[in-house]
Design a protein around this motif. Structure first.
Motif, PDB file in Angstrom:
ATOM      1  N   GLU A 148       1.071  -1.262  -0.067  1.00 47.59           N
ATOM      2  CA  GLU A 148       0.259  -0.247   0.008  1.00 47.59           C
ATOM      3  C   GLU A 148       0.978   1.151  -0.100  1.00 47.59           C
ATOM      4  N   PHE A 149       1.989   1.058   0.464  1.00 46.67           N
ATOM      5  CA  PHE A 149       2.632   2.483   0.576  1.00 46.67           C
ATOM      6  C   PHE A 149       3.475   2.976  -0.422  1.00 46.67           C
ATOM      7  N   VAL A 150       3.431   2.329  -1.143  1.00 51.36           N
ATOM      8  CA  VAL A 150       4.121   2.051  -2.534  1.00 51.36           C
ATOM      9  C   VAL A 150       3.690   2.102  -3.817  1.00 51.36           C
ATOM     10  N   LYS A 151       2.289   2.484  -3.397  1.00 51.38           N
ATOM     11  CA  LYS A 151       1.797   3.021  -4.401  1.00 51.38           C
ATOM     12  C   LYS A 151       1.639   4.656  -4.027  1.00 51.38           C
ATOM     13  N   SER A 152       2.235   4.705  -5.984  1.00 51.98           N
ATOM     14  CA  SER A 152       2.355   6.288  -6.437  1.00 51.98           C
ATOM     15  C   SER A 152       3.042   6.932  -6.611  1.00 51.98           C
ATOM     16  N   LYS A 153       4.452   6.104  -5.589  1.00 50.19           N
ATOM     17  CA  LYS A 153       5.948   6.246  -5.341  1.00 50.19           C
ATOM     18  C   LYS A 153       6.760   5.941  -5.811  1.00 50.19           C
ATOM     19  N   PRO A 154       8.404   6.354  -6.267  1.00 53.10           N
ATOM     20  CA  PRO A 154       9.585   5.984  -7.648  1.00 53.10           C
ATOM     21  C   PRO A 154       9.742   4.247  -6.518  1.00 53.10           C
ATOM     22  N   LEU A 155       8.790   3.849  -6.386  1.00 51.65           N
ATOM     23  CA  LEU A 155       9.359   2.354  -5.719  1.00 51.65           C
ATOM     24  C   LEU A 155       9.148   1.157  -6.208  1.00 51.65           C
ATOM     25  N   THR A 156       9.856  -0.083  -6.717  1.00 52.14           N
ATOM     26  CA  THR A 156       9.371  -1.492  -6.929  1.00 52.14           C
ATOM     27  C   THR A 156       9.957  -2.269  -5.840  1.00 52.14           C
ATOM     28  N   LEU A 157       8.837  -3.154  -5.352  1.00 55.96           N
ATOM     29  CA  LEU A 157       9.468  -4.624  -4.403  1.00 55.96           C
ATOM     30  C   LEU A 157       9.466  -5.242  -5.044  1.00 55.96           C
ATOM     31  N   ILE A 158      10.338  -6.263  -4.876  1.00 52.06           N
ATOM     32  CA  ILE A 158      10.970  -7.317  -5.961  1.00 52.06           C
ATOM     33  C   ILE A 158      10.603  -8.513  -4.969  1.00 52.06           C
ATOM     34  N   ASN A 159       9.581  -9.817  -4.871  1.00 53.30           N
ATOM     35  CA  ASN A 159       9.921 -10.659  -3.520  1.00 53.30           C
ATOM     36  C   ASN A 159      10.471 -12.121  -4.228  1.00 53.30           C
ATOM     37  N   GLY A 160      10.871 -12.611  -3.173  1.00 58.10           N
ATOM     38  CA  GLY A 160      11.819 -14.470  -3.625  1.00 58.10           C
ATOM     39  C   GLY A 160      10.875 -14.611  -5.472  1.00 58.10           C
ATOM     40  N   ALA A 161       9.855 -14.103  -5.321  1.00 57.41           N
ATOM     41  CA  ALA A 161       8.519 -15.150  -7.070  1.00 57.41           C
ATOM     42  C   ALA A 161       9.530 -14.230  -7.807  1.00 57.41           C
ATOM     43  N   ASN A 162       9.921 -13.428  -8.040  1.00 56.20           N
ATOM     44  CA  ASN A 162      10.273 -12.151  -8.355  1.00 56.20           C
ATOM     45  C   ASN A 162      11.105 -12.502  -8.740  1.00 56.20           C
ATOM     46  N   LEU A 163      12.323 -12.567  -7.786  1.00 57.31           N
ATOM     47  CA  LEU A 163      13.396 -12.926  -7.676  1.00 57.31           C
ATOM     48  C   LEU A 163      14.112 -13.891  -9.058  1.00 57.31           C
ATOM     49  N   LEU A 164      13.389 -15.098  -7.942  1.00 60.05           N
ATOM     50  CA  LEU A 164      13.687 -16.144  -9.422  1.00 60.05           C
ATOM     51  C   LEU A 164      13.601 -16.172 -10.547  1.00 60.05           C
ATOM     52  N   TYR A 165      12.681 -15.579 -10.992  1.00 61.57           N
ATOM     53  CA  TYR A 165      11.815 -14.960 -12.446  1.00 61.57           C
ATOM     54  C   TYR A 165      13.423 -14.718 -12.992  1.00 61.57           C
ATOM     55  N   LEU A 166      13.479 -13.209 -12.456  1.00 62.37           N
ATOM     56  CA  LEU A 166      14.991 -12.369 -13.023  1.00 62.37           C
ATOM     57  C   LEU A 166      15.630 -13.605 -13.011  1.00 62.37           C
ATOM     58  N   LEU A 167      16.583 -13.997 -11.928  1.00 65.60           N
ATOM     59  CA  LEU A 167      17.292 -15.119 -12.325  1.00 65.60           C
ATOM     60  C   LEU A 167      17.140 -16.393 -13.664  1.00 65.60           C
ATOM     61  N   GLU A 168      16.294 -16.759 -13.652  1.00 63.74           N
ATOM     62  CA  GLU A 168      15.706 -17.950 -15.033  1.00 63.74           C
ATOM     63  C   GLU A 168      15.735 -16.491 -16.186  1.00 63.74           C
ATOM     64  N   LYS A 169      15.615 -15.584 -15.996  1.00 61.59           N
ATOM     65  CA  LYS A 169      15.498 -14.795 -17.224  1.00 61.59           C
ATOM     66  C   LYS A 169      16.934 -14.393 -18.163  1.00 61.59           C
ATOM     67  N   HIS A 170      17.734 -14.565 -16.674  1.00 62.98           N
ATOM     68  CA  HIS A 170      19.516 -14.571 -17.326  1.00 62.98           C
ATOM     69  C   HIS A 170      20.163 -16.011 -17.024  1.00 62.98           C
ATOM     70  N   GLY A 171      19.510 -16.305 -17.472  1.00 68.68           N
ATOM     71  CA  GLY A 171      20.238 -18.117 -17.778  1.00 68.68           C
ATOM     72  C   GLY A 171      19.837 -18.522 -16.001  1.00 68.68           C
ATOM     73  N   HIS A 172      20.056 -18.594 -15.491  1.00 65.56           N
ATOM     74  CA  HIS A 172      20.532 -19.328 -13.727  1.00 65.56           C
ATOM     75  C   HIS A 172      18.801 -19.433 -13.475  1.00 65.56           C
ATOM     76  N   LYS A 173      19.611 -20.868 -12.696  1.00 65.13           N
ATOM     77  CA  LYS A 173      18.375 -21.638 -11.628  1.00 65.13           C
ATOM     78  C   LYS A 173      19.056 -20.963 -10.783  1.00 65.13           C
ATOM     79  N   ALA A 174      17.815 -21.189  -9.939  1.00 70.43           N
ATOM     80  CA  ALA A 174      18.101 -21.961  -8.042  1.00 70.43           C
ATOM     81  C   ALA A 174      16.400 -21.986  -7.279  1.00 70.43           C
ATOM     82  N   ARG A 175      16.444 -21.809  -6.010  1.00 68.47           N
ATOM     83  CA  ARG A 175      15.529 -21.773  -5.610  1.00 68.47           C
ATOM     84  C   ARG A 175      15.723 -20.976  -3.914  1.00 68.47           C
ATOM     85  N   ILE A 176      14.188 -21.030  -3.440  1.00 67.10           N
ATOM     86  CA  ILE A 176      14.330 -19.887  -2.223  1.00 67.10           C
ATOM     87  C   ILE A 176      13.682 -21.186  -1.667  1.00 67.10           C
ATOM     88  N   ASN A 177      13.451 -21.691  -0.172  1.00 69.34           N
ATOM     89  CA  ASN A 177      12.925 -22.631   0.761  1.00 69.34           C
ATOM     90  C   ASN A 177      13.261 -21.839   1.753  1.00 69.34           C
TER      91      ASN A 177
END
Length: 595
Positions: free
Chosen positions: A555-584
């Protein structure tokens, strides 16, 4: 359209204020002129380049005309007098570099720097009447008349009988056959002539209609082509007007930011002030600026003209006995005197222009560092050295009368640092200098290559996790020339990495924080990031975590120049650039509890 004598090279660089600066190196082959322009806005930079090229083109044309006159009027002393007058005018301008700027209003008038020019191209469809008028219809051919057919009643075909013809029947019949034969022959000739005329008339008529169709088709083609050109013109016009709107909007934003004493806007404003300053060509107006809003000090690193930039000729004479033009150079001692005086004049003029234009009192003090690019005679190598440095408070500077001072004495009175003879190029240490390196940055190393499908990011050492985040975002920003640097390890919740995106619209300085958490990230961490963005003068903030965020954080980041990246987003970014990992998270908590 500029002459082929002009050359330009564009490039970008990052400044210590983390602004992207667009640069242009301009040169003119014939004039052997060189200039560097810088601006944080590409459109404004283009306008500077265009204006400079226009000046050079005018100067080059004048020189070419003079040379032409010289070739055709060899021995004419008028050319020598004109050249002498030009050199004298230039020397006088150099002598008056400080005085001529004293009464000039350097304040940036925001409305005047907006682009209000009309779209320069005319609508091509407006020329349709002129273009159609060029197409002439063919002249309708006149019809050749068909002569009358020969008629038997014509006397020509009536046999004339004599008395003997009445007696001798054979003679009469012979004349009748002869008359009929003449008639048939003439009728055959008439039929042949008639057919020929009809063919000619038909051919002329067909050709006329063919030419008429060609003219009609040509008109249709021109109209369709002009309509298409009009559509392209409308698009170019709309793009021009949109660019104009965006440019003027940037000016409005810059104005508001400047009035709010924003650091980046203050630097941009001061840049415009110094760029607008009218100097002789020997002053390249190449400088770097840095503003510290905490103490209101502006540092100016100014590239001063070298001795090679100064005109060496004082007079041109025509020697009649040798039929040649001779140039008379100024002495070395005279050049040294002019050089030193010019250095002090440029220094004081720059400070004067900045303070005079500072209507919001953003500047309490200015540090001016004068740099020289020169060839070291001892080594033969190109070097750059600071030869003078001075710090002057605004309250002190505005009290002096620049019209009555001795520039050197004034410089020394304000405790300026520099050798007694600047012409000798004695390097000195600047009183304050622009620090172009963030001391927090440390060398980074790659981590992603060591990951595999079994790697649990939630159990990774936090230092390694920060380097991983740096590496992934470096790849994310690399497609448009961005870079990411990791800061010194502090674990204080501050800045873990800084990205710089050179995109002029959405880019800028981006603060990145990495949170290798096993618990939900609360709104407090997001608020801290927002504060860090403001403290760093950044355009945006990114928070990356191995876990997730609470509803208050989102709610806080709405209309603010902030981006929140959670674990799922992070794994997607890794895979996008050719790397695989997991978060447990559960596994990470168990390991943490055992330690």
């Amino acid at each position: 359209m500029h002459s082929n004598q002009n050359k330009v090279r564009y490039y970008q660089k990052n400044t210590s204020t983390w602004r992207v600066t667009f640069c242009a190196e301009l040169s003119h082959i014939g004039l052997s002129e060189f200039k560097i322009f810088k601006d944080s806005d590409q459109t404004m930079l283009e306008r500077k380049v265009t204006a400079q090229f226009q000046k050079w083109d005018e100067k080059w044309l004048k020189i070419q005309q003079s040379l032409s006159s010289q070739q055709f009027k060899e021995g004419n002393t008028k050319y020598a007098e004109e050249q002498t007058k030009e050199y004298q005018t230039l020397h006088q301008r150099i002598d008056n570099i400080l005085i001529e700027a004293v009464d000039v209003d350097n304040t940036i008038t925001w409305e005047t720097i907006k682009d209000k020019k009309r779209f320069p191209e005319k609508n091509p469809f407006n020329e349709i009447h002129n273009e159609l008028a060029k197409i002439k219809d063919p002249i309708k051919p006149s019809v050749k008349p068909i002569p009358k057919a020969p008629h038997k009643s014509n006397l020509k075909y009536q046999p004339i009988f004599t008395f003997s013809d009445k007696i001798f029947k054979s003679s009469k019949e012979k004349k009748i056959l002869t008359a009929e034969s003449v008639y048939k022959f003439d009728y055959h000739l008439w039929e042949k002539q008639k057919k020929s005329i009809e063919v000619d008339n038909k051919t002329a008529e067909d050709k006329y209609h063919e030419q008429l169709q060609v003219a009609k088709d040509r008109r249709v083609y021109i109209e369709e082509n002009l309509l298409k050109e009009e559509q392209d013109w409308v698009k170019r016009k709309n793009d021009y007007l949109q660019s104009q709107i965006e440019f003027n909007a940037k000016i409005d934003v810059l104005k508001q930011n400047y009035l709010s004493k924003d650091a980046a806007a203050t630097v941009e404003y001061c840049d415009m002030v110094l760029t607008n300053s009218e100097y002789p060509d020997l002053v390249k107006k190449d400088f770097d600026l840095e503003y510290n809003p905490k103490n209101s000090i502006l540092i100016v690193d100014y590239v001063l003209p070298s001795s090679e930039d100064f005109p060496k000729v004082s007079e041109v004479r025509y020697i009649a006995t040798k039929k040649e033009l001779k140039e008379y150079a100024i002495s070395e001692a005279q050049l040294a005197k002019v050089f030193d005086a010019t250095m002090y004049n440029i220094t004081l003029r720059t400070i004067h222009e900045l303070y005079q234009a500072d209507t919001i009192n953003a500047l309490e003090a200015i540090v001016f560092n004068g740099w020289i690019n020169y060839i070291n005679k001892a080594t033969g190598k190109d070097e750059s050295s600071c030869i003078l440095s001075i710090q002057i408070k605004k309250s002190d500077f505005v009290e002096i009368n620049l019209k009555n001072i001795d520039p050197k004495i004034c410089f020394k009175n304000f405790k300026g640092v520099g050798s007694s003879k600047l012409y000798g190029i004695t390097p000195i240490r600047p009183l304050l200098h622009i620090d172009k390196n963030d001391k927090r940055f440390v060398s980074s190393h790659d981590v992603a290559g060591l990951l595999d499908e079994g790697s649990n990011l939630a159990t990774m050492p936090w230092e390694e996790f920060e380097h991983l985040i740096r590496e992934i975002f470096a790849k994310e920003f690399s497609h448009n020339g961005g870079e990411v640097k990791v800061t010194q390890a502090s674990r204080d919740g501050g800045v873990d990495a800084i990205a710089f995106d050179p995109d002029p619209i959405r880019g800028g300085k981006i603060v990145i924080q990495a949170k290798r958490y096993t618990n939900t990230v609360g709104v407090a961490a997001v608020r801290d990031l927002y504060g860090t963005v403001h403290n760093e003068g950044a355009n945006k903030g990114i928070l990356v975590t191995t876990s997730d965020y609470g509803p208050d954080a989102y709610e806080f980041v709405k209309s603010k120049p902030l981006t929140l990246i959670n674990g799922a987003n992070l794994l997607y970014l890794l895979e996008k650039h050719g790397h695989k990992a997991r978060i447990n998270i559960k596994e990470a908590r168990e390991i943490s509890n055992k330690q």
